[in-house]
Write a protein that holds these residues in place. Sequence first.
Motif, mmCIF file in Angstrom:
data_model
loop_
_atom_site.group_PDB
_atom_site.id
_atom_site.type_symbol
_atom_site.label_atom_id
_atom_site.label_comp_id
_atom_site.label_asym_id
_atom_site.label_seq_id
_atom_site.Cartn_x
_atom_site.Cartn_y
_atom_site.Cartn_z
ATOM 1 N N GLY A 1 12.356 -16.746 8.558
ATOM 2 C CA GLY A 1 13.007 -15.444 8.437
ATOM 3 C C GLY A 1 12.185 -14.488 7.592
ATOM 4 N N GLN A 2 11.624 -14.998 6.501
ATOM 5 C CA GLN A 2 10.774 -14.169 5.643
ATOM 6 C C GLN A 2 9.506 -13.752 6.393
ATOM 7 O OE1 GLN A 2 11.504 -12.974 2.643
ATOM 8 N NE2 GLN A 2 13.449 -14.029 2.510
ATOM 9 N N LEU A 3 8.929 -14.668 7.158
ATOM 10 C CA LEU A 3 7.727 -14.343 7.927
ATOM 11 C C LEU A 3 8.038 -13.251 8.954
ATOM 12 C CD1 LEU A 3 4.766 -14.901 8.551
ATOM 13 C CD2 LEU A 3 5.537 -16.646 10.179
ATOM 14 N N GLY A 4 9.187 -13.366 9.614
ATOM 15 C CA GLY A 4 9.587 -12.330 10.569
ATOM 16 C C GLY A 4 9.760 -10.981 9.902
ATOM 17 N N ALA A 5 10.353 -10.990 8.703
ATOM 18 C CA ALA A 5 10.536 -9.734 7.961
ATOM 19 C C ALA A 5 9.183 -9.137 7.586
ATOM 20 C CB ALA A 5 11.382 -9.976 6.718
ATOM 21 N N VAL A 6 8.229 -9.973 7.162
ATOM 22 C CA VAL A 6 6.893 -9.484 6.811
ATOM 23 C C VAL A 6 6.227 -8.851 8.031
ATOM 24 C CG1 VAL A 6 4.550 -10.201 6.156
ATOM 25 C CG2 VAL A 6 6.516 -11.031 4.867
ATOM 26 N N VAL A 7 6.306 -9.515 9.175
ATOM 27 C CA VAL A 7 5.688 -8.983 10.398
ATOM 28 C C VAL A 7 6.287 -7.624 10.741
ATOM 29 C CG1 VAL A 7 5.453 -9.352 12.887
ATOM 30 C CG2 VAL A 7 5.004 -11.225 11.298
ATOM 31 N N TRP A 8 7.615 -7.513 10.704
ATOM 32 C CA TRP A 8 8.259 -6.237 11.023
ATOM 33 C C TRP A 8 7.890 -5.139 10.031
ATOM 34 C CZ3 TRP A 8 9.812 -4.676 15.431
ATOM 35 C CH2 TRP A 8 10.316 -5.556 16.353
ATOM 36 N N LEU A 9 7.878 -5.477 8.757
ATOM 37 C CA LEU A 9 7.538 -4.473 7.749
ATOM 38 C C LEU A 9 6.094 -3.999 7.899
ATOM 39 C CD1 LEU A 9 9.396 -5.957 4.648
ATOM 40 C CD2 LEU A 9 9.925 -3.820 5.840
ATOM 41 N N VAL A 10 5.177 -4.927 8.179
ATOM 42 C CA VAL A 10 3.774 -4.542 8.385
ATOM 43 C C VAL A 10 3.656 -3.680 9.641
ATOM 44 C CG1 VAL A 10 1.459 -5.422 8.924
ATOM 45 C CG2 VAL A 10 2.814 -6.491 7.113
ATOM 46 N N LEU A 11 4.382 -4.035 10.687
ATOM 47 C CA LEU A 11 4.356 -3.239 11.922
ATOM 48 C C LEU A 11 4.867 -1.821 11.655
ATOM 49 C CD1 LEU A 11 4.004 -3.076 15.035
ATOM 50 C CD2 LEU A 11 6.393 -3.780 15.193
ATOM 51 N N ILE A 12 5.970 -1.703 10.961
ATOM 52 C CA ILE A 12 6.531 -0.376 10.658
ATOM 53 C C ILE A 12 5.569 0.418 9.768
ATOM 54 C CG2 ILE A 12 8.392 0.802 9.416
ATOM 55 C CD1 ILE A 12 10.258 -1.427 10.497
ATOM 56 N N TRP A 13 4.979 -0.236 8.782
ATOM 57 C CA TRP A 13 4.012 0.420 7.899
ATOM 58 C C TRP A 13 2.864 1.013 8.717
ATOM 59 C CZ3 TRP A 13 4.017 1.759 2.917
ATOM 60 C CH2 TRP A 13 2.810 2.084 2.314
ATOM 61 N N ASN A 14 2.346 0.233 9.651
ATOM 62 C CA ASN A 14 1.230 0.710 10.475
ATOM 63 C C ASN A 14 1.661 1.805 11.432
ATOM 64 O OD1 ASN A 14 -1.511 -0.936 10.210
ATOM 65 N ND2 ASN A 14 0.199 -2.245 9.636
ATOM 66 N N LEU A 15 2.885 1.732 11.944
ATOM 67 C CA LEU A 15 3.380 2.785 12.819
ATOM 68 C C LEU A 15 3.556 4.092 12.051
ATOM 69 C CD1 LEU A 15 5.955 0.830 14.999
ATOM 70 C CD2 LEU A 15 3.726 1.715 15.706
#
Length: 185
Positions: free
Chosen positions: A9-23
């Motif tokens: 769950g934490q890994l999924g949250a990290v992936v989403w946050l990094v994706l949003i940051w880059n967007l």
Amino acid sequence: MSSRAPWRGQLGAVVWLVLIWNLLFGEFTVGNVLGGLAVAALVLVVFPLPAVAFSGRLRPLPLLRFAARFVVDLVSASAQVAWSALRFGREPRSAVIAVPLRVPTDLNLTLTAEALSLVPGSLIVEVDREAGTLYVHVLDVRARADVERARAQVLALEARIVRATGSAEEVRLVQAASTDRGVAR
């Protein structure tokens, strides 16, 4: 819940946050990815996510039915709210109703409340987590039948969500309650 589940769950949250940051920056660069990882780590340390148990599974056909009906509800409710706003001589009356959900899990409460809040003309006023009850503000309520219709619509929305994402036991619970109360699918 296995010991690996919180980590995933934490890994999924990290992936989403990094994706949003880059967007937000509009491009994927090494610097943006590293900056996103740093921000994601900081956010997850300062604001840790609570564990959300998901015992269900995604069912594609009911998920498609939910999505299609959701679009219909959005269009229909938008037209009703617009008509209510433009109609002269009749002031819209509203009510706050309590709707006890049949599957009072945190995930079901959240999904049902979010889907309901996105539909014009309804708004979640409060959630009683312990009782599994949503308090919903609804528009254009003139009689007791309007209140019962609104309550039935919330329960039907919950049923569509549970059929799309719930466990087999949750689906059975909703189907039994729908049959007992005569709630429409």
